[in-house]
Design a protein around this motif. Structure first.
Motif, short mmCIF file in Angstrom:
data_model
loop_
_atom_site.label_atom_id
_atom_site.label_comp_id
_atom_site.label_asym_id
_atom_site.label_seq_id
_atom_site.Cartn_x
_atom_site.Cartn_y
_atom_site.Cartn_z
N ASP A 61 0.83 -1.22 0.00
CA ASP A 61 0.00 0.00 0.00
C ASP A 61 0.86 1.26 0.00
O ASP A 61 0.52 2.26 -0.60
CB ASP A 61 -0.94 0.01 1.21
CG ASP A 61 -2.02 -1.05 1.08
OD1 ASP A 61 -2.30 -1.46 -0.07
OD2 ASP A 61 -2.57 -1.49 2.11
N VAL A 64 1.81 2.16 -3.50
CA VAL A 64 0.71 2.83 -4.21
C VAL A 64 0.61 4.29 -3.76
O VAL A 64 0.46 5.19 -4.59
CB VAL A 64 -0.64 2.10 -3.96
CG1 VAL A 64 -1.80 2.86 -4.57
CG2 VAL A 64 -0.57 0.69 -4.53
N GLU A 110 0.50 -9.44 -7.10
CA GLU A 110 -0.14 -8.37 -6.33
C GLU A 110 0.45 -7.00 -6.66
O GLU A 110 -0.29 -6.03 -6.84
CB GLU A 110 0.01 -8.67 -4.83
CG GLU A 110 -0.88 -7.84 -3.93
CD GLU A 110 -2.38 -8.08 -4.15
OE1 GLU A 110 -3.16 -7.14 -3.91
OE2 GLU A 110 -2.77 -9.18 -4.60
N LYS A 113 -0.65 -5.94 -10.09
CA LYS A 113 -2.07 -5.52 -10.06
C LYS A 113 -2.21 -4.11 -9.50
O LYS A 113 -3.00 -3.30 -9.99
CB LYS A 113 -2.87 -6.51 -9.19
CG LYS A 113 -4.39 -6.31 -9.30
CD LYS A 113 -5.13 -7.04 -8.20
CE LYS A 113 -4.97 -8.55 -8.34
NZ LYS A 113 -5.70 -9.25 -7.23
N LYS A 114 -1.41 -3.78 -8.49
CA LYS A 114 -1.51 -2.45 -7.87
C LYS A 114 -0.89 -1.36 -8.74
O LYS A 114 -1.32 -0.21 -8.70
CB LYS A 114 -0.84 -2.48 -6.49
CG LYS A 114 -1.67 -3.21 -5.43
CD LYS A 114 -1.06 -3.11 -4.07
CE LYS A 114 -1.84 -3.87 -3.01
NZ LYS A 114 -3.22 -3.41 -2.80
#
Length: 227
Positions: A61, A64, A110, A113-114
């Protein structure tokens, strides 16, 4: 033209050399590794180092957040981080398999994808696999978890190339032969590889910037020996 490039596994070996070479060429680099000291010590303003444990999906996170707040877009993602456990199959535990797959497969899926929502047309996702993941290649005993995981990301990339071809985002895999890195030395003490980490980084440098013009959904075997 300056690119925004995300690279995983940047504290040593090929990943560290790649950060150095791409940053020195003027590109903006986001270096993801649990140990950020080596990339921070390069003291280059165009390198951002974020301490990231790829086996913990919650860690992604902050990646991102950085992209959203600082970059807005990512041109190239290089999934380079890898975890290798060398044990006879009879001794490999389900925990060993899980640890290897978490870094080599699940984190690749993952993180990709982010990052994808930030990738414009003509972007490039490069995943570093291994000759051990190629069907029909010579296999090394003790690498059941590692090499099977490296095979999984080859198929994953082929699927993503198909799913994202309308967005014109290219997905390619480089299946590397033996490279003289700390990870290789830890797994196979004394083994002498034909290429240094710096030499392999030179190849990946060019491929990450230009390979998407020529390839999509492909796996290139970067090895001077036959499978």
């Amino acid at each position: 033209m300056k690119k925004n490039i995300v690279i995983t596994g940047t504290s040593r070996g090929v990943g560290f050399e790649l950060v150095k070479k791409l940053a020195e060429a003027g590109h903006e680099i986001l270096a993801l590794s649990r140990n950020t000291k080596p990339t921070e010590e390069l003291n280059l303003a165009n390198i951002t180092s974020i301490s990231t444990d790829l086996s913990d999906m919650n860690n992604l996170d902050k990646v991102v957040d950085f992209i959203e707040n600082s970059w807005k877009k990512v041109d190239i993602l290089i999934n380079n981080a890898g975890k290798l456990i060398n044990k006879p199959f009879s001794e490999l535990t389900s925990i060993d398999f899980e640890e290897v797959y978490k870094v080599n497969v699940f984190a690749v899926a993952e993180l990709t994808k982010k990052v994808l929502p930030f990738m414009p047309e003509k972007s490039h996702v490069v995943t570093i696999s291994s000759m051990g993941g190629i069907q029909g290649s010579m296999k090394f005993p003790g690498l059941a978890a590692y090499s099977s995981a490296k095979g999984a990301v080859i198929t994953l990339s082929e699927l993503l190339a198909e799913e994202y071809k309308e967005q014109q985002i290219a997905f390619n895999v480089l299946a590397l032969g033996a490279v003289q890195t700390e990870m290789l030395e830890e797994a196979f003490p004394g083994y002498q590889a034909p290429l240094s980490a710096s030499e392999m980084a030179d190849y990946i440098f060019d491929f990450s910037l230009n390979g998407n013009k020529y390839y999509n959904g492909k796996t290139l075997q970067v090895s001077s020996s036959t499978p």
